[in-house]
Structure formats: C-alpha cells, structure tokens
Design an enzyme around this catalytic site. Structure first.
Site, short mmCIF file in Angstrom:
data_model
loop_
_atom_site.label_atom_id
_atom_site.label_comp_id
_atom_site.label_asym_id
_atom_site.label_seq_id
_atom_site.Cartn_x
_atom_site.Cartn_y
_atom_site.Cartn_z
N LYS A 1 6.98 20.57 -6.08
CA LYS A 1 6.72 19.13 -6.17
C LYS A 1 5.67 18.87 -7.25
CE LYS A 1 6.92 15.99 -2.31
NZ LYS A 1 6.27 15.65 -1.04
N LEU A 2 5.94 17.89 -8.08
CA LEU A 2 5.03 17.55 -9.18
C LEU A 2 4.76 16.06 -9.15
CD1 LEU A 2 7.17 19.53 -11.72
CD2 LEU A 2 4.83 20.16 -11.09
#
Ligand code: E4P
Length: 217
Positions: free
Chosen positions: A83-84
């Site tokens: 996840k970014l």
C-alpha cells in the site's frame, strides 16, 4: 465483486474467513496499532490465514524508502500487496514497484484525478475512501461511479477497491457503482446477512414445517 476484510483482528479474521467467501484483506497503520501484536508476526499470520491479496502499508516520506519497504514487505509472504499513499512520492514508488511486478494499492484516494494518477502509475488497486468522504458531507459512492467511468473510458486495468466502509448500504452501493472489490470492517460484515423479512419468513417456514410432520432425514 471481491470481498476483502478491513481488519487486523486475527480471531475475527479467522471467524469470518471460515465462511469461505473472503477474497482478501486490507490493513493500515491505525489497524496495526490497534492489534498490539509484533508487526511481522501479525502480517505473516494474516497472510497464511487469507488465501488472497493482503494489503500492507509502507510508512515513509520518500519514494526510495517506500520502494525499499515495499520490497521488504513483499518478501514476507507471496500474497502481500504494497500500500502506498496518494502523494507524488507514492506515485513514483508505485511506478518503480510496478516495474518489478510488486502488486500495489494506492490508498487515501479522494478524487477521480487521483485515481487516474494511480492507474497511470500501474497500481494494481486504487482505494477510494468513501466513508471519509461521506463524513465530510461529500458523496463517496459518487466517486466510485466517476472512477469507474474514467477507467472504462481508457481501459485502465487498475481495480477499484472501495474502502472506508461504514454500512452495508456502502457495500451494495459500491457494487452498483462498479467497484471491483469492497473492503469491509468485521462489524459491518456481520450485518450483511440481516433482513427482518428473512427472519420473519424463516420463522413461518420453520413453524409450518413442524406442523407438516415431514422429515428430510
Ligand atoms: C482501507 O484500506 C482502509 O484500511 C480503511 O478502509 C480505512 O477506513 P476508515 O476510514 O474507517 O479508517
């Protein structure tokens, strides 16, 4: 549509996963904090319980650090999705991780323009936070509709992962608006089966069956 759980509570995850209809899971730093379990142990346990993608978030400011963390996370288990955050640094990291075939989820998406950036960066998933938009008196489900339209205009293959789900209505409305995945907190998940007409109907069927005196086995 895929059902993900939005949780780090291993007992609850196991309970709901035993239904056989869970396709994946999402976490975030706040949920990790809530779990009060050593991070790596928790992620490994979740990843072996869930037979599907498990999103785990990087926590860094610079894209180079996000990429390093992403690579480290992706080595923890085969089903990790990195996840970014929806920032320029997150976009850069997404491009780099996509190049080396690490699956990504661009999170904290609040506009269609941001969702376009995620798709152009090669994100596997984009996470529009519909509940937080509703909390701010905006229309979260409308954002899913907009992203769906834009993605189909340009044949982007980034999947729309409806996040920040508050109610079972959010689940059905996200499905109608075209989300590919909805990630659901366990408390909301428990309510999906409820309908008073189901309860009433079942009561009548059971009582009539008893009166009939018939047997199946
Ligand atoms: C999704 O990946 C997030 O973990 C989550 O849906 C955030 O939900 P919240 O707005 O209820 O914190």
């Amino acid at each position: 549509m895929d059902f993900f759980l939005d949780s780090t509570d291993l007992e609850e995850i196991k309970r709901l996963n035993s239904l056989g209809i869970i396709d994946g899971l999402t976490t975030n730093p706040s949920l990790i904090y809530k779990a009060k379990t050593p991070f790596e142990k928790l992620i490994r346990n979740i990843c072996s319980e869930i037979n599907g993608p498990v999103s785990v978030e990087t926590v860094a400011e610079k894209s180079s650090q996000m990429v390093e963390q992403g690579i480290k996370l992706s080595k923890m288990a085969k089903n990790i999705v990195v996840k970014l955050p929806m920032t320029w640094e997150g976009v850069k990291a997404c491009v780099e991780l996509s190049k080396i075939n690490v699956h990504t989820n661009v999170t904290l998406c609040f506009s269609a323009a941001q969702a376009i950036l995620a798709a152009k960066a090669g994100a596997t998933y984009v996470s529009p936070f519909i509940g937080r938009l509703d909390d701010a008196n905006l229309d979260g489900v409308e954002l899913i509709r907009e992203i769906k339209k834009v993605y189909s205009n340009f044949n982007y293959d980034t999947k729309i992962l409806a996040a920040s789900i508050r109610t079972k209505n959010h689940v059905s409305q996200s499905a109608i608006a075209g989300a590919d995945v909805v990630t659901i907190p366990t408390k909301v998940f428990d309510t999906l089966v409820n309908h008073n007409l189901t309860d009433q109907g079942l009561e009548i069927f059971n009582s009539d069956w008893k009166k009939s005196g018939q047997k199946i086995l």
